[in-house]
Design a protein around this motif. Structure first.
Motif, PDB file in Angstrom:
ATOM      1  N   LEU A   1       0.834  -1.203   0.000  1.00  0.00           N
ATOM      2  CA  LEU A   1       0.000   0.000   0.000  1.00  0.00           C
ATOM      3  C   LEU A   1       0.873   1.259   0.000  1.00  0.00           C
ATOM      4  CD1 LEU A   1      -2.961   1.203   0.301  1.00  0.00           C
ATOM      5  CD2 LEU A   1      -2.380   1.415   2.717  1.00  0.00           C
ATOM      6  N   LYS A   2       1.890   1.275   0.861  1.00  0.00           N
ATOM      7  CA  LYS A   2       2.772   2.451   0.969  1.00  0.00           C
ATOM      8  C   LYS A   2       3.469   2.758  -0.352  1.00  0.00           C
ATOM      9  CE  LYS A   2       3.686   2.288   5.913  1.00  0.00           C
ATOM     10  NZ  LYS A   2       4.710   2.131   6.945  1.00  0.00           N
ATOM     11  N   LEU A   3       3.764   1.726  -1.152  1.00  0.00           N
ATOM     12  CA  LEU A   3       4.382   1.945  -2.461  1.00  0.00           C
ATOM     13  C   LEU A   3       3.438   2.680  -3.412  1.00  0.00           C
ATOM     14  CD1 LEU A   3       6.143  -1.494  -3.062  1.00  0.00           C
ATOM     15  CD2 LEU A   3       7.249   0.702  -2.551  1.00  0.00           C
ATOM     16  N   ASN A   4       2.139   2.642  -3.109  1.00  0.00           N
ATOM     17  CA  ASN A   4       1.122   3.274  -3.954  1.00  0.00           C
ATOM     18  C   ASN A   4       0.621   4.602  -3.396  1.00  0.00           C
ATOM     19  OD1 ASN A   4       0.225   1.475  -6.369  1.00  0.00           O
ATOM     20  ND2 ASN A   4       0.688   0.067  -4.694  1.00  0.00           N
ATOM     21  N   ILE A   5       1.265   5.096  -2.325  1.00  0.00           N
ATOM     22  CA  ILE A   5       0.950   6.408  -1.742  1.00  0.00           C
ATOM     23  C   ILE A   5       2.026   7.373  -2.209  1.00  0.00           C
ATOM     24  CG2 ILE A   5       0.820   7.714   0.434  1.00  0.00           C
ATOM     25  CD1 ILE A   5      -0.141   5.136   1.808  1.00  0.00           C
ATOM     26  N   PRO A   6       1.726   8.529  -2.726  1.00  0.00           N
ATOM     27  CA  PRO A   6       0.422   9.169  -2.908  1.00  0.00           C
ATOM     28  C   PRO A   6      -0.175   8.985  -4.307  1.00  0.00           C
ATOM     29  CG  PRO A   6       2.113  10.796  -3.302  1.00  0.00           C
ATOM     30  CD  PRO A   6       2.815   9.477  -3.005  1.00  0.00           C
TER      31      PRO A   6
ATOM     32  N   THR B   1      -3.701   9.007   4.561  1.00  0.00           N
ATOM     33  CA  THR B   1      -4.669   8.697   5.616  1.00  0.00           C
ATOM     34  C   THR B   1      -5.320   7.327   5.443  1.00  0.00           C
ATOM     35  OG1 THR B   1      -6.364   9.868   4.356  1.00  0.00           O
ATOM     36  CG2 THR B   1      -5.207  11.125   6.052  1.00  0.00           C
ATOM     37  N   GLU B   2      -5.212   6.734   4.266  1.00  0.00           N
ATOM     38  CA  GLU B   2      -5.860   5.448   4.020  1.00  0.00           C
ATOM     39  C   GLU B   2      -5.097   4.262   4.615  1.00  0.00           C
ATOM     40  OE1 GLU B   2      -8.383   5.252   0.211  1.00  0.00           O
ATOM     41  OE2 GLU B   2      -6.680   6.557  -0.321  1.00  0.00           O
ATOM     42  N   GLU B   3      -3.856   4.454   5.006  1.00  0.00           N
ATOM     43  CA  GLU B   3      -3.104   3.344   5.613  1.00  0.00           C
ATOM     44  C   GLU B   3      -3.810   2.833   6.864  1.00  0.00           C
ATOM     45  OE1 GLU B   3       1.181   2.284   7.665  1.00  0.00           O
ATOM     46  OE2 GLU B   3       1.053   4.085   6.430  1.00  0.00           O
ATOM     47  N   THR B   4      -4.264   3.742   7.712  1.00  0.00           N
ATOM     48  CA  THR B   4      -4.986   3.349   8.931  1.00  0.00           C
ATOM     49  C   THR B   4      -6.266   2.598   8.574  1.00  0.00           C
ATOM     50  OG1 THR B   4      -4.096   5.275  10.059  1.00  0.00           O
ATOM     51  CG2 THR B   4      -5.995   4.231  11.074  1.00  0.00           C
TER      52      THR B   4
ATOM     53  N   LEU C   1     -15.926  -5.394  -4.390  1.00  0.00           N
ATOM     54  CA  LEU C   1     -14.485  -5.545  -4.479  1.00  0.00           C
ATOM     55  C   LEU C   1     -13.860  -4.469  -3.604  1.00  0.00           C
ATOM     56  CD1 LEU C   1     -13.874  -6.153  -8.294  1.00  0.00           C
ATOM     57  CD2 LEU C   1     -14.434  -7.804  -6.501  1.00  0.00           C
ATOM     58  N   SER C   2     -12.831  -4.843  -2.847  1.00  0.00           N
ATOM     59  CA  SER C   2     -12.263  -3.892  -1.892  1.00  0.00           C
ATOM     60  C   SER C   2     -10.744  -3.998  -1.831  1.00  0.00           C
ATOM     61  CB  SER C   2     -12.863  -4.129  -0.505  1.00  0.00           C
ATOM     62  OG  SER C   2     -12.761  -5.483  -0.135  1.00  0.00           O
ATOM     63  N   TRP C   3     -10.131  -2.859  -1.624  1.00  0.00           N
ATOM     64  CA  TRP C   3      -8.698  -2.726  -1.373  1.00  0.00           C
ATOM     65  C   TRP C   3      -7.838  -3.455  -2.402  1.00  0.00           C
ATOM     66  CZ3 TRP C   3      -6.852   1.049   1.373  1.00  0.00           C
ATOM     67  CH2 TRP C   3      -7.654   1.631   2.364  1.00  0.00           C
ATOM     68  N   ASP C   4      -8.030  -3.069  -3.658  1.00  0.00           N
ATOM     69  CA  ASP C   4      -7.195  -3.589  -4.743  1.00  0.00           C
ATOM     70  C   ASP C   4      -5.876  -2.823  -4.748  1.00  0.00           C
ATOM     71  OD1 ASP C   4      -9.680  -4.684  -5.193  1.00  0.00           O
ATOM     72  OD2 ASP C   4      -9.636  -4.360  -7.338  1.00  0.00           O
ATOM     73  N   ILE C   5      -4.783  -3.555  -4.697  1.00  0.00           N
ATOM     74  CA  ILE C   5      -3.456  -2.932  -4.671  1.00  0.00           C
ATOM     75  C   ILE C   5      -2.519  -3.765  -5.551  1.00  0.00           C
ATOM     76  CG2 ILE C   5      -1.577  -2.118  -3.201  1.00  0.00           C
ATOM     77  CD1 ILE C   5      -3.518  -2.488  -0.791  1.00  0.00           C
ATOM     78  N   VAL C   6      -1.775  -3.083  -6.416  1.00  0.00           N
ATOM     79  CA  VAL C   6      -0.792  -3.764  -7.260  1.00  0.00           C
ATOM     80  C   VAL C   6       0.543  -3.037  -7.100  1.00  0.00           C
ATOM     81  CG1 VAL C   6      -0.145  -4.380  -9.622  1.00  0.00           C
ATOM     82  CG2 VAL C   6      -2.536  -4.555  -8.909  1.00  0.00           C
ATOM     83  N   HIS C   7       1.604  -3.812  -6.967  1.00  0.00           N
ATOM     84  CA  HIS C   7       2.956  -3.257  -6.853  1.00  0.00           C
ATOM     85  C   HIS C   7       3.224  -2.370  -8.066  1.00  0.00           C
ATOM     86  CE1 HIS C   7       7.274  -2.959  -6.647  1.00  0.00           C
ATOM     87  NE2 HIS C   7       7.267  -3.552  -5.454  1.00  0.00           N
ATOM     88  N   PRO C   8       3.749  -1.159  -7.867  1.00  0.00           N
ATOM     89  CA  PRO C   8       3.989  -0.246  -8.992  1.00  0.00           C
ATOM     90  C   PRO C   8       4.809  -0.850 -10.132  1.00  0.00           C
ATOM     91  CG  PRO C   8       4.284   0.920  -6.930  1.00  0.00           C
ATOM     92  CD  PRO C   8       4.082  -0.532  -6.576  1.00  0.00           C
ATOM     93  N   GLU C   9       5.785  -1.693  -9.820  1.00  0.00           N
ATOM     94  CA  GLU C   9       6.609  -2.296 -10.874  1.00  0.00           C
ATOM     95  C   GLU C   9       5.854  -3.334 -11.697  1.00  0.00           C
ATOM     96  OE1 GLU C   9      10.262  -3.757  -9.185  1.00  0.00           O
ATOM     97  OE2 GLU C   9      10.717  -1.822  -8.263  1.00  0.00           O
ATOM     98  N   PHE C  10       4.676  -3.761 -11.218  1.00  0.00           N
ATOM     99  CA  PHE C  10       3.892  -4.784 -11.913  1.00  0.00           C
ATOM    100  C   PHE C  10       2.605  -4.220 -12.516  1.00  0.00           C
ATOM    101  CE2 PHE C  10       6.750  -7.075  -9.225  1.00  0.00           C
ATOM    102  CZ  PHE C  10       7.073  -8.220  -9.953  1.00  0.00           C
ATOM    103  N   GLN C  11       2.363  -2.919 -12.351  1.00  0.00           N
ATOM    104  CA  GLN C  11       1.162  -2.316 -12.925  1.00  0.00           C
ATOM    105  C   GLN C  11       1.263  -2.326 -14.438  1.00  0.00           C
ATOM    106  OE1 GLN C  11       0.844   1.442 -10.828  1.00  0.00           O
ATOM    107  NE2 GLN C  11       0.426   0.400  -8.901  1.00  0.00           N
TER     108      GLN C  11
ATOM    109  N   TRP D   1     -12.498  10.125  -0.548  1.00  0.00           N
ATOM    110  CA  TRP D   1     -11.487   9.365   0.196  1.00  0.00           C
ATOM    111  C   TRP D   1     -10.548  10.297   0.956  1.00  0.00           C
ATOM    112  CZ3 TRP D   1     -13.251   4.685   0.140  1.00  0.00           C
ATOM    113  CH2 TRP D   1     -13.878   4.174  -0.988  1.00  0.00           C
ATOM    114  N   ALA D   2     -10.191  11.391   0.310  1.00  0.00           N
ATOM    115  CA  ALA D   2      -9.320  12.427   0.872  1.00  0.00           C
ATOM    116  C   ALA D   2      -9.295  13.539  -0.171  1.00  0.00           C
ATOM    117  CB  ALA D   2      -7.913  11.885   1.119  1.00  0.00           C
ATOM    118  N   LYS D   3      -8.726  14.665   0.157  1.00  0.00           N
ATOM    119  CA  LYS D   3      -8.643  15.774  -0.804  1.00  0.00           C
ATOM    120  C   LYS D   3      -7.914  15.299  -2.058  1.00  0.00           C
ATOM    121  CE  LYS D   3      -8.404  20.542  -1.343  1.00  0.00           C
ATOM    122  NZ  LYS D   3      -9.543  20.802  -2.171  1.00  0.00           N
TER     123      LYS D   3
END
Length: 147
Positions: free
Chosen positions: A17-22, A28-31, A70-80, A132-134
């Motif tokens: 997740l952190k690799l996909n922020i921001p 704020t979505e990590e929490t 479907l919830s919390w889809d996350i893909v590693h940036p190097e594999f997008q 989700w956030a600004k």
């Protein structure tokens, strides 16, 4: 390989997740994600390549409404852009199709990713600015499975 989430995956998923922020998620979505893994998890899947988690995504069920989300889809940036998200999405849709109490799949995403879900057959039904956030708007999408 796509497999069910196990609790020992949690640190790797938080790192993913952190690799996909921001780029795709607000800080704020990590929490929220940690709370999801700890308290709201129903079906969650991870995709591994060479024993490294390169993607993940979940499903939550609302059987009284005949819906799955479907919830919390996350893909590693190097594999997008390499089909990981499509494989995970199709895996979950096929998993949901096996549940005769579910007629519709929804996904709540952002303006940054909604076009991916359009390619998967989802239709946009609602948007809300800065949900989700600004700078991260809600794009709610729907995919009917049956009738």
């Amino acid at each position: 390989m796509i497999r069910p989430y196990i609790p020992t995956d949690k640190p790797a998923l938080i790192a993913l997740l952190k690799l996909n922020i921001p780029q795709y998620f607000a800080e704020t979505e990590e929490t929220d994600f940690i709370e999801y893994l700890d308290e709201h998890l129903e079906d969650y899947f991870v995709m591994e390549e060479a024993q490294t988690i390169v993607g993940a995504g979940g499903i939550n069920y609302f059987c009284s409404e005949r819906l799955a989300r479907l919830s919390w889809d996350i893909v590693h940036p190097e594999f997008q852009g390499k089909g990981i998200g499509t494989k995970l999405t199709q895996h979950r849709i096929n998993h949901i199709r096996n549940n005769p109490t579910i007629d519709t799949v929804i996904v709540r995403t952002s303006q940054l990713v909604y076009m991916f879900y359009e390619k998967q057959g989802f239709a946009l039904v609602h948007t809300e600015k800065d949900y989700w956030a600004k700078g991260f708007d809600l794009y709610q999408m729907r995919l009917p499975l049956r009738g």
